[in-house]
Design a protein around this motif. Structure first.
Motif, PDB file in Angstrom:
ATOM      1  N   GLY A  50      40.614  10.819 148.541  1.00  0.00           N
ATOM      2  CA  GLY A  50      39.875   9.780 147.481  1.00  0.00           C
ATOM      3  C   GLY A  50      39.230   8.528 148.029  1.00  0.00           C
ATOM      4  O   GLY A  50      39.765   7.908 149.038  1.00  0.00           O
ATOM      5  N   ILE A  51      38.178   7.933 147.369  1.00  0.00           N
ATOM      6  CA  ILE A  51      37.487   6.911 147.777  1.00  0.00           C
ATOM      7  C   ILE A  51      37.814   5.586 147.200  1.00  0.00           C
ATOM      8  O   ILE A  51      37.932   5.462 145.882  1.00  0.00           O
ATOM      9  N   VAL A  52      38.240   4.583 147.871  1.00  0.00           N
ATOM     10  CA  VAL A  52      38.581   3.258 147.398  1.00  0.00           C
ATOM     11  C   VAL A  52      37.263   2.457 147.002  1.00  0.00           C
ATOM     12  O   VAL A  52      37.279   1.885 146.154  1.00  0.00           O
ATOM     13  N   ALA A  53      36.359   2.541 147.778  1.00  0.00           N
ATOM     14  CA  ALA A  53      35.126   1.630 147.582  1.00  0.00           C
ATOM     15  C   ALA A  53      34.076   2.314 148.534  1.00  0.00           C
ATOM     16  O   ALA A  53      34.144   3.377 149.127  1.00  0.00           O
ATOM     17  N   THR A  54      32.889   1.574 148.360  1.00  0.00           N
ATOM     18  CA  THR A  54      31.801   1.956 149.234  1.00  0.00           C
ATOM     19  C   THR A  54      31.199   0.658 149.557  1.00  0.00           C
ATOM     20  O   THR A  54      31.258  -0.354 148.923  1.00  0.00           O
ATOM     21  N   VAL A  55      30.778   0.849 150.648  1.00  0.00           N
ATOM     22  CA  VAL A  55      30.196  -0.580 151.594  1.00  0.00           C
ATOM     23  C   VAL A  55      28.750  -0.129 151.940  1.00  0.00           C
ATOM     24  O   VAL A  55      28.319   1.017 152.217  1.00  0.00           O
ATOM     25  N   ASN A  56      28.114  -1.260 152.033  1.00  0.00           N
ATOM     26  CA  ASN A  56      26.882  -1.202 152.522  1.00  0.00           C
ATOM     27  C   ASN A  56      26.333  -2.225 153.584  1.00  0.00           C
ATOM     28  O   ASN A  56      27.173  -3.133 153.857  1.00  0.00           O
ATOM     29  N   PRO A  57      25.089  -2.406 154.048  1.00  0.00           N
ATOM     30  CA  PRO A  57      24.987  -3.377 154.958  1.00  0.00           C
ATOM     31  C   PRO A  57      25.223  -4.753 154.492  1.00  0.00           C
ATOM     32  O   PRO A  57      24.716  -4.988 153.251  1.00  0.00           O
ATOM     33  N   GLY A  58      25.747  -5.371 155.259  1.00  0.00           N
ATOM     34  CA  GLY A  58      25.944  -6.771 154.970  1.00  0.00           C
ATOM     35  C   GLY A  58      27.481  -6.935 154.467  1.00  0.00           C
ATOM     36  O   GLY A  58      27.885  -8.347 154.428  1.00  0.00           O
ATOM     37  N   ASP A  59      28.298  -5.930 153.825  1.00  0.00           N
ATOM     38  CA  ASP A  59      29.516  -6.048 153.431  1.00  0.00           C
ATOM     39  C   ASP A  59      30.430  -6.406 154.577  1.00  0.00           C
ATOM     40  O   ASP A  59      30.181  -5.725 155.790  1.00  0.00           O
TER      41      ASP A  59
END
Length: 225
Positions: A50-59
């Motif tokens: 399962g996915i907890v969160a998503t991250v992007n550049p700068g996170d």
């Protein structure tokens, strides 16, 4: 001088130096970075988890430990923790001291960004009472939608899949991550909807109390049987 003429000890040292990796590796406590968008952070080191969160550049992601090709990371901005696939990490650096500090918590039952606790046992009867806060936008009748979709059957299915309901573009994009509404994902979303699905049209600011969330999720799970 030919290598063969070197003493055996010096030869061993030279070979050891030549065989050292030419690139350092990240270590626990380092700040990890990614140049990719919508990188999934999962409950376990598996692409099926399962996915907890998503991250992007700068996170900001702080390494806790590594297991094979996966990093266990802390997300200081979300106050959560999960696993990210190593090849999606492009760079790392020493973490500033102020970033290492754990998220600040309020006294009492409410927290600014509580971590999902799989050990909490939800009470569906109490969850039904807490669900009143959600009842102005969601119904518990199959196929009958309000401002938001009916939540009958939501547990265990993919986001944006309630029949005959038009979802926002943000929720449809979130659905393309390949997640499902399991306990962990629902807990993250119910706590801070706008942080998990950026741009969501859902106006609710979220439930900060972990037990309230667990109870509501137990109620939703019961509705989905």
């Amino acid at each position: 001088m030919r290598l063969a003429a070197l003493p055996a000890v010096l030869m061993s040292l030279l070979l050891a130096t030549l065989l050292l990796p030419d690139q350092a590796t990240a270590a626990p406590g380092d700040l990890l970075e990614t140049s990719r968008r919508n990188v999934n952070v999962r409950i376990e080191p598996s692409t099926g988890a399962g996915i907890v969160a998503t991250v992007n550049p700068g996170d900001r992601m702080i390494e806790v430990q590594r297991s094979n090709d996966w990093y266990l990371i802390d997300l200081p901005d979300l106050g959560s923790r999960g696993w990210v696939y190593g090849p999606l990490i492009d760079n790392f650096s020493e973490t500033p001291e102020e970033v290492r500090k754990p998220p600040q918590r309020r006294t009492g039952a409410y927290t600014t960004a509580a971590t999902y606790d799989p050990g909490l046992i939800g009470d569906p009867r109490r969850g039904e009472a807490v669900f009143v806060k959600c009842g102005s936008c969601h119904t518990t009748v199959a196929g009958i939608h309000a401002e938001g979709p009916s939540l009958v059957g939501v547990f265990g299915r993919a986001p944006a899949e309630a029949p005959n309901y038009r979802y926002s573009g943000a929720m449809q994009a979130f659905a393309r991550n390949g997640t499902v509404w399991d306990k962990a994902t629902l807990d993250r979303f119910i706590q801070r909807p706008g942080r998990i699905v950026k741009g969501t049209s859902m106006p609710f600011s979220g439930l900060r109390d972990a037990q309230d969330r667990s109870d509501v999720i137990a109620f939703l799970q019961q509705l989905s049987r």
